[in-house]
Design a protein around this motif. Structure first.
Motif, PDB file in Angstrom:
ATOM      1  N   LYS A   1      38.541  45.820  50.131  1.00 41.53           N
ATOM      2  CA  LYS A   1      39.163  45.881  51.265  1.00 41.53           C
ATOM      3  C   LYS A   1      37.916  45.402  52.239  1.00 41.53           C
ATOM      4  CE  LYS A   1      42.013  49.759  51.265  1.00 41.53           C
ATOM      5  NZ  LYS A   1      42.084  51.231  51.282  1.00 41.53           N
ATOM      6  N   ARG A   2      36.559  45.298  51.666  1.00 40.39           N
ATOM      7  CA  ARG A   2      35.433  45.113  52.593  1.00 40.39           C
ATOM      8  C   ARG A   2      34.997  43.687  52.016  1.00 40.39           C
ATOM      9  NH1 ARG A   2      31.725  49.689  50.558  1.00 40.39           N
ATOM     10  NH2 ARG A   2      30.222  48.376  51.511  1.00 40.39           N
ATOM     11  N   TYR A   3      35.577  42.959  51.023  1.00 43.59           N
ATOM     12  CA  TYR A   3      35.232  41.847  50.585  1.00 43.59           C
ATOM     13  C   TYR A   3      35.522  40.842  51.695  1.00 43.59           C
ATOM     14  CZ  TYR A   3      34.913  37.914  47.076  1.00 43.59           C
ATOM     15  OH  TYR A   3      34.523  36.590  46.435  1.00 43.59           O
ATOM     16  N   PRO A   4      34.494  39.850  51.573  1.00 47.06           N
ATOM     17  CA  PRO A   4      34.759  38.680  52.874  1.00 47.06           C
ATOM     18  C   PRO A   4      35.741  38.082  52.747  1.00 47.06           C
ATOM     19  CG  PRO A   4      32.371  38.847  51.882  1.00 47.06           C
ATOM     20  CD  PRO A   4      33.102  39.808  51.081  1.00 47.06           C
ATOM     21  N   THR A   5      36.626  37.788  53.689  1.00 46.07           N
ATOM     22  CA  THR A   5      37.670  37.060  53.751  1.00 46.07           C
ATOM     23  C   THR A   5      37.693  35.349  53.680  1.00 46.07           C
ATOM     24  OG1 THR A   5      37.793  36.841  56.031  1.00 46.07           O
ATOM     25  CG2 THR A   5      38.911  38.835  55.068  1.00 46.07           C
ATOM     26  N   ASP A   6      36.260  34.959  53.858  1.00 49.89           N
ATOM     27  CA  ASP A   6      36.266  33.323  53.631  1.00 49.89           C
ATOM     28  C   ASP A   6      35.940  33.019  52.122  1.00 49.89           C
ATOM     29  OD1 ASP A   6      33.670  34.910  53.960  1.00 49.89           O
ATOM     30  OD2 ASP A   6      32.568  33.097  54.239  1.00 49.89           O
ATOM     31  N   LEU A   7      35.779  34.060  51.243  1.00 50.86           N
ATOM     32  CA  LEU A   7      35.491  33.788  49.818  1.00 50.86           C
ATOM     33  C   LEU A   7      36.882  33.979  49.129  1.00 50.86           C
ATOM     34  CD1 LEU A   7      32.261  35.781  49.251  1.00 50.86           C
ATOM     35  CD2 LEU A   7      32.397  33.385  49.458  1.00 50.86           C
ATOM     36  N   PRO A   8      37.005  33.093  47.936  1.00 49.51           N
ATOM     37  CA  PRO A   8      38.219  33.198  47.222  1.00 49.51           C
ATOM     38  C   PRO A   8      38.688  34.773  46.971  1.00 49.51           C
ATOM     39  CG  PRO A   8      36.915  31.748  46.353  1.00 49.51           C
ATOM     40  CD  PRO A   8      35.976  32.297  47.204  1.00 49.51           C
ATOM     41  N   SER A   9      39.978  35.076  47.174  1.00 52.45           N
ATOM     42  CA  SER A   9      40.298  36.325  47.201  1.00 52.45           C
ATOM     43  C   SER A   9      40.145  36.844  45.584  1.00 52.45           C
ATOM     44  CB  SER A   9      41.947  36.301  47.636  1.00 52.45           C
ATOM     45  OG  SER A   9      42.182  36.097  48.842  1.00 52.45           O
ATOM     46  N   PRO A  10      39.624  37.868  45.420  1.00 56.81           N
ATOM     47  CA  PRO A  10      39.444  38.459  43.988  1.00 56.81           C
ATOM     48  C   PRO A  10      40.697  38.900  43.332  1.00 56.81           C
ATOM     49  CG  PRO A  10      37.796  39.652  45.471  1.00 56.81           C
ATOM     50  CD  PRO A  10      39.048  38.819  46.447  1.00 56.81           C
ATOM     51  N   GLU A  11      41.011  38.527  42.092  1.00 58.75           N
ATOM     52  CA  GLU A  11      42.237  38.995  41.331  1.00 58.75           C
ATOM     53  C   GLU A  11      41.813  40.047  40.146  1.00 58.75           C
ATOM     54  OE1 GLU A  11      44.552  35.548  40.186  1.00 58.75           O
ATOM     55  OE2 GLU A  11      42.927  34.281  41.029  1.00 58.75           O
ATOM     56  N   ILE A  12      42.379  41.307  40.137  1.00 59.62           N
ATOM     57  CA  ILE A  12      42.018  42.094  39.298  1.00 59.62           C
ATOM     58  C   ILE A  12      42.986  41.920  38.070  1.00 59.62           C
ATOM     59  CG2 ILE A  12      42.382  44.499  38.524  1.00 59.62           C
ATOM     60  CD1 ILE A  12      41.918  45.492  41.422  1.00 59.62           C
ATOM     61  N   LEU A  13      42.126  41.569  36.889  1.00 54.33           N
ATOM     62  CA  LEU A  13      42.972  41.285  35.714  1.00 54.33           C
ATOM     63  C   LEU A  13      43.701  42.303  35.174  1.00 54.33           C
ATOM     64  CD1 LEU A  13      40.631  38.714  33.548  1.00 54.33           C
ATOM     65  CD2 LEU A  13      42.653  38.345  35.036  1.00 54.33           C
ATOM     66  N   PRO A  14      44.776  42.341  34.711  1.00 55.12           N
ATOM     67  CA  PRO A  14      45.581  43.348  33.875  1.00 55.12           C
ATOM     68  C   PRO A  14      44.925  43.454  32.531  1.00 55.12           C
ATOM     69  CG  PRO A  14      47.095  41.285  33.991  1.00 55.12           C
ATOM     70  CD  PRO A  14      45.791  41.163  35.063  1.00 55.12           C
ATOM     71  N   HIS A  15      45.136  44.764  32.182  1.00 59.23           N
ATOM     72  CA  HIS A  15      44.697  45.107  30.912  1.00 59.23           C
ATOM     73  C   HIS A  15      45.734  44.476  29.672  1.00 59.23           C
ATOM     74  CE1 HIS A  15      42.558  48.663  32.839  1.00 59.23           C
ATOM     75  NE2 HIS A  15      41.656  47.566  32.210  1.00 59.23           N
ATOM     76  N   MET A  16      45.295  43.950  28.584  1.00 59.04           N
ATOM     77  CA  MET A  16      45.856  43.533  27.499  1.00 59.04           C
ATOM     78  C   MET A  16      47.053  42.567  27.917  1.00 59.04           C
ATOM     79  SD  MET A  16      44.614  45.219  25.049  1.00 59.04           S
ATOM     80  CE  MET A  16      45.635  45.007  23.748  1.00 59.04           C
ATOM     81  N   ALA A  17      46.369  41.635  28.457  1.00 65.23           N
ATOM     82  CA  ALA A  17      47.265  40.509  29.074  1.00 65.23           C
ATOM     83  C   ALA A  17      46.640  39.072  28.859  1.00 65.23           C
ATOM     84  CB  ALA A  17      47.763  40.555  30.305  1.00 65.23           C
ATOM     85  N   TRP A  18      47.154  38.021  28.793  1.00 62.63           N
ATOM     86  CA  TRP A  18      46.721  36.558  28.853  1.00 62.63           C
ATOM     87  C   TRP A  18      46.816  36.189  30.526  1.00 62.63           C
ATOM     88  CZ3 TRP A  18      44.479  33.904  25.055  1.00 62.63           C
ATOM     89  CH2 TRP A  18      44.561  34.259  23.781  1.00 62.63           C
ATOM     90  N   LEU A  19      45.542  35.406  30.865  1.00 59.59           N
ATOM     91  CA  LEU A  19      45.674  35.165  32.332  1.00 59.59           C
ATOM     92  C   LEU A  19      46.809  34.237  32.613  1.00 59.59           C
ATOM     93  CD1 LEU A  19      43.920  34.943  34.723  1.00 59.59           C
ATOM     94  CD2 LEU A  19      42.614  33.144  33.956  1.00 59.59           C
ATOM     95  N   ASP A  20      47.172  34.577  33.733  1.00 57.84           N
ATOM     96  CA  ASP A  20      48.526  33.721  34.258  1.00 57.84           C
ATOM     97  C   ASP A  20      49.867  33.684  33.080  1.00 57.84           C
ATOM     98  OD1 ASP A  20      46.980  33.140  36.379  1.00 57.84           O
ATOM     99  OD2 ASP A  20      46.319  31.312  35.456  1.00 57.84           O
ATOM    100  N   GLY A  21      49.684  34.528  32.307  1.00 61.11           N
ATOM    101  CA  GLY A  21      50.756  34.346  31.197  1.00 61.11           C
ATOM    102  C   GLY A  21      50.602  33.280  30.208  1.00 61.11           C
ATOM    103  N   ASN A  22      49.501  32.637  30.338  1.00 63.12           N
ATOM    104  CA  ASN A  22      49.192  31.420  29.541  1.00 63.12           C
ATOM    105  C   ASN A  22      48.721  31.755  27.965  1.00 63.12           C
ATOM    106  OD1 ASN A  22      49.120  28.626  28.775  1.00 63.12           O
ATOM    107  ND2 ASN A  22      46.946  28.503  30.135  1.00 63.12           N
ATOM    108  N   ALA A  23      49.476  32.119  27.196  1.00 66.25           N
ATOM    109  CA  ALA A  23      49.211  32.419  25.872  1.00 66.25           C
ATOM    110  C   ALA A  23      49.401  31.357  24.914  1.00 66.25           C
ATOM    111  CB  ALA A  23      50.055  33.870  25.392  1.00 66.25           C
ATOM    112  N   PRO A  24      48.387  31.229  23.721  1.00 69.58           N
ATOM    113  CA  PRO A  24      48.593  30.101  22.670  1.00 69.58           C
ATOM    114  C   PRO A  24      49.848  30.414  21.980  1.00 69.58           C
ATOM    115  CG  PRO A  24      46.801  31.492  22.173  1.00 69.58           C
ATOM    116  CD  PRO A  24      47.342  31.981  23.584  1.00 69.58           C
ATOM    117  N   GLN A  25      50.226  29.444  21.470  1.00 76.87           N
ATOM    118  CA  GLN A  25      51.403  29.581  20.411  1.00 76.87           C
ATOM    119  C   GLN A  25      50.895  29.263  19.009  1.00 76.87           C
ATOM    120  OE1 GLN A  25      54.498  30.302  21.518  1.00 76.87           O
ATOM    121  NE2 GLN A  25      53.407  30.643  23.369  1.00 76.87           N
ATOM    122  N   TRP A  26      50.214  30.451  18.400  1.00 73.59           N
ATOM    123  CA  TRP A  26      49.548  30.035  17.043  1.00 73.59           C
ATOM    124  C   TRP A  26      50.853  30.421  16.180  1.00 73.59           C
ATOM    125  CZ3 TRP A  26      45.666  34.353  19.219  1.00 73.59           C
ATOM    126  CH2 TRP A  26      44.668  33.592  19.769  1.00 73.59           C
TER     127      TRP A  26
END
Length: 242
Positions: free
Chosen positions: A217-242
């Protein structure tokens, strides 16, 4: 992002470049209000399955128990052909280092290089060995803060050794404090800012999630908005196809 990123819990991050897998602070315990390794991750470690089947390097920013677990780490060292290891205060470090300047080295992996810099642990443990990392592929650059108290000079040192701007940076909630971390983040100028170092809700006896919400709430608005990473998940849902 082209680098695929998996976040389990606490500060654990796994980076997959398409050819190289790197785990940072991902073999950990979890007392004092943080979480132990999730059972699914512990099972993968025992069988060398999941992300552990695609693991070329294991890095630690430091050896506090919410980032490092000796017993689980010993199990990895017993693997046939274990991955390379590096971290301050880790005697088994096996990845060759190339000195860049005092307190700063380079590590090389296929298609990936890591810049490691001595940084000061925040809070009461300023003397505990600690390093922050810059990860670079040919296309992207990622910064991992660990639990460091970071200054604009730290940002300048990393940027001077990198080859491009920072695509993503991973911080703990304290590093978002406008009184301290904002100057570092402004100088580092990452395109995306991610918040990690949060336990699972059932382990959050010291209200780390509430603290993170208050700091956001106090984070400067002129900086990129922080994103809280969800637990046990791939960023942006971008998982490799192993």
């Amino acid at each position: 992002m082209r680098i695929q990123v998996f976040h389990s819990v606490n500060s654990a991050l796994y980076f997959w470049t398409g050819t190289t897998g790197l785990l940072v602070d991902g073999i950990h315990g979890g007392p004092d209000g943080f979480s132990p390794m999730p059972e699914s991750m512990t099972a993968q470690l025992k069988t060398r399955g999941g992300i552990f089947a695609h693991l070329d390097g294991v890095l630690f920013t430091h050896t506090h128990s919410d980032h490092f677990c000796r017993e689980a780490f010993n199990a990895v060292l017993r693997w046939k052909n274990p991955p390379g290891v590096y971290g301050p205060g880790v005697p088994e470090s096996s990845i060759p280092v190339h000195p860049l300047r005092p307190g700063m080295v380079r590590l090389e992996f296929p298609g990936l290089r890591v810049i490691a810099r001595n940084t000061v642990h925040d809070g009461k443990d300023k003397g505990h060995p600690h390093q922050s990392y810059l990860l670079e592929t040919e296309e992207e650059t990622v910064f991992i803060a660990g639990d460091a108290f970071l200054s604009p000079e730290d940002a300048d040192a990393f940027l001077s050794c990198g080859t491009r701007g920072i695509d993503a940076a991973f911080f703990n909630p304290y590093q978002l404090n406008p009184r301290f971390g904002a100057a570092h983040i402004r100088r580092l100028c990452p395109r995306r800012v991610f918040v990690i170092h949060l336990p699972l809700p059932q382990d959050d006896i010291y209200y780390h999630h509430l603290l993170a919400a208050q700091l956001l709430k106090r984070y400067p608005t002129d900086l990129p908005s922080p994103e809280i990473l969800p637990h046990m998940a791939w960023l942006d849902g971008n998982a490799p196809q192993w």
